[in-house]
Design a protein around this motif. Sequence first.
Motif, PDB file in Angstrom:
ATOM      1  N   LYS A  77       0.827  -1.208   0.000  1.00 38.32           N
ATOM      2  CA  LYS A  77       0.000   0.000   0.000  1.00 38.32           C
ATOM      3  C   LYS A  77       0.864   1.262   0.000  1.00 38.32           C
ATOM      4  N   ALA A  78       2.036   1.216   0.628  1.00 39.35           N
ATOM      5  CA  ALA A  78       2.942   2.365   0.610  1.00 39.35           C
ATOM      6  C   ALA A  78       3.418   2.661  -0.805  1.00 39.35           C
ATOM      7  N   LEU A  79       3.415   1.648  -1.650  1.00 37.09           N
ATOM      8  CA  LEU A  79       3.754   1.822  -3.061  1.00 37.09           C
ATOM      9  C   LEU A  79       2.597   2.437  -3.845  1.00 37.09           C
ATOM     10  N   GLY A  80       1.435   2.522  -3.221  1.00 33.92           N
ATOM     11  CA  GLY A  80       0.267   3.080  -3.894  1.00 33.92           C
ATOM     12  C   GLY A  80      -0.569   2.044  -4.614  1.00 33.92           C
ATOM     13  N   ASN A  81      -0.334   0.769  -4.312  1.00 32.39           N
ATOM     14  CA  ASN A  81      -1.071  -0.308  -4.957  1.00 32.39           C
ATOM     15  C   ASN A  81      -2.312  -0.679  -4.161  1.00 32.39           C
ATOM     16  N   SER A  82      -3.246  -1.304  -4.841  1.00 29.53           N
ATOM     17  CA  SER A  82      -4.478  -1.722  -4.169  1.00 29.53           C
ATOM     18  C   SER A  82      -4.309  -3.089  -3.533  1.00 29.53           C
ATOM     19  N   ASP A  85      -4.307  -6.224  -5.752  1.00 31.03           N
ATOM     20  CA  ASP A  85      -3.095  -6.578  -6.483  1.00 31.03           C
ATOM     21  C   ASP A  85      -2.243  -7.599  -5.736  1.00 31.03           C
ATOM     22  N   ILE A  86      -2.339  -7.631  -4.405  1.00 31.26           N
ATOM     23  CA  ILE A  86      -1.595  -8.624  -3.627  1.00 31.26           C
ATOM     24  C   ILE A  86      -2.070 -10.018  -4.016  1.00 31.26           C
ATOM     25  N   VAL A  87      -3.360 -10.173  -4.164  1.00 29.48           N
ATOM     26  CA  VAL A  87      -3.925 -11.470  -4.548  1.00 29.48           C
ATOM     27  C   VAL A  87      -3.368 -11.902  -5.894  1.00 29.48           C
ATOM     28  N   LYS A  88      -3.239 -10.981  -6.836  1.00 31.20           N
ATOM     29  CA  LYS A  88      -2.696 -11.305  -8.164  1.00 31.20           C
ATOM     30  C   LYS A  88      -1.256 -11.804  -8.061  1.00 31.20           C
ATOM     31  N   ILE A  89      -0.463 -11.150  -7.231  1.00 29.13           N
ATOM     32  CA  ILE A  89       0.931 -11.579  -7.063  1.00 29.13           C
ATOM     33  C   ILE A  89       0.980 -12.986  -6.477  1.00 29.13           C
TER      34      ILE A  89
END
Length: 140
Positions: A77-82, A85-89
């Motif tokens: 989240k500090a990177l500005g990602n949702s 997106d963690i689930v995708k990784i």
Amino acid sequence: MTSGLLLEPIDTPNSESSNSGQHFRPYSSANHHVTKGRYITSNDPRGYIPVYEYPLNNQWIMLDMDDGYVLWTGIWKALGNSKADIVKIIESQPDIASKLRRVRGGYLKIQGTWMPYEVALRLARRVAWPIRHELVPLFG
């Protein structure tokens, strides 16, 4: 590990840790104020998670003192990602799925996906270049 080991275990023979007394600590940094915290949770057999923590971009970067697990959600989240997106990784790397720890419910600060230090380091090298200097206390 190599000579580039980023977190050194500290021997504490009388530890309550389930990890043979190993404790982890962050690297010191003049630019970051790292504090200790202890958060009660029913998601952990210890009943709490003892952490080193510091803020980054309105998120908390956390490291479990006992087992070295890193709160990847804070970095992500500090990177500005949702969060999605963690689930995708994770879906793209099924070999790490079994190593993850998910904390749901309880104190908001500790909720999210926790992963072993080595896995978090590997992912950070791939995706966290924009905040690399802010991750010095965590990864050296």
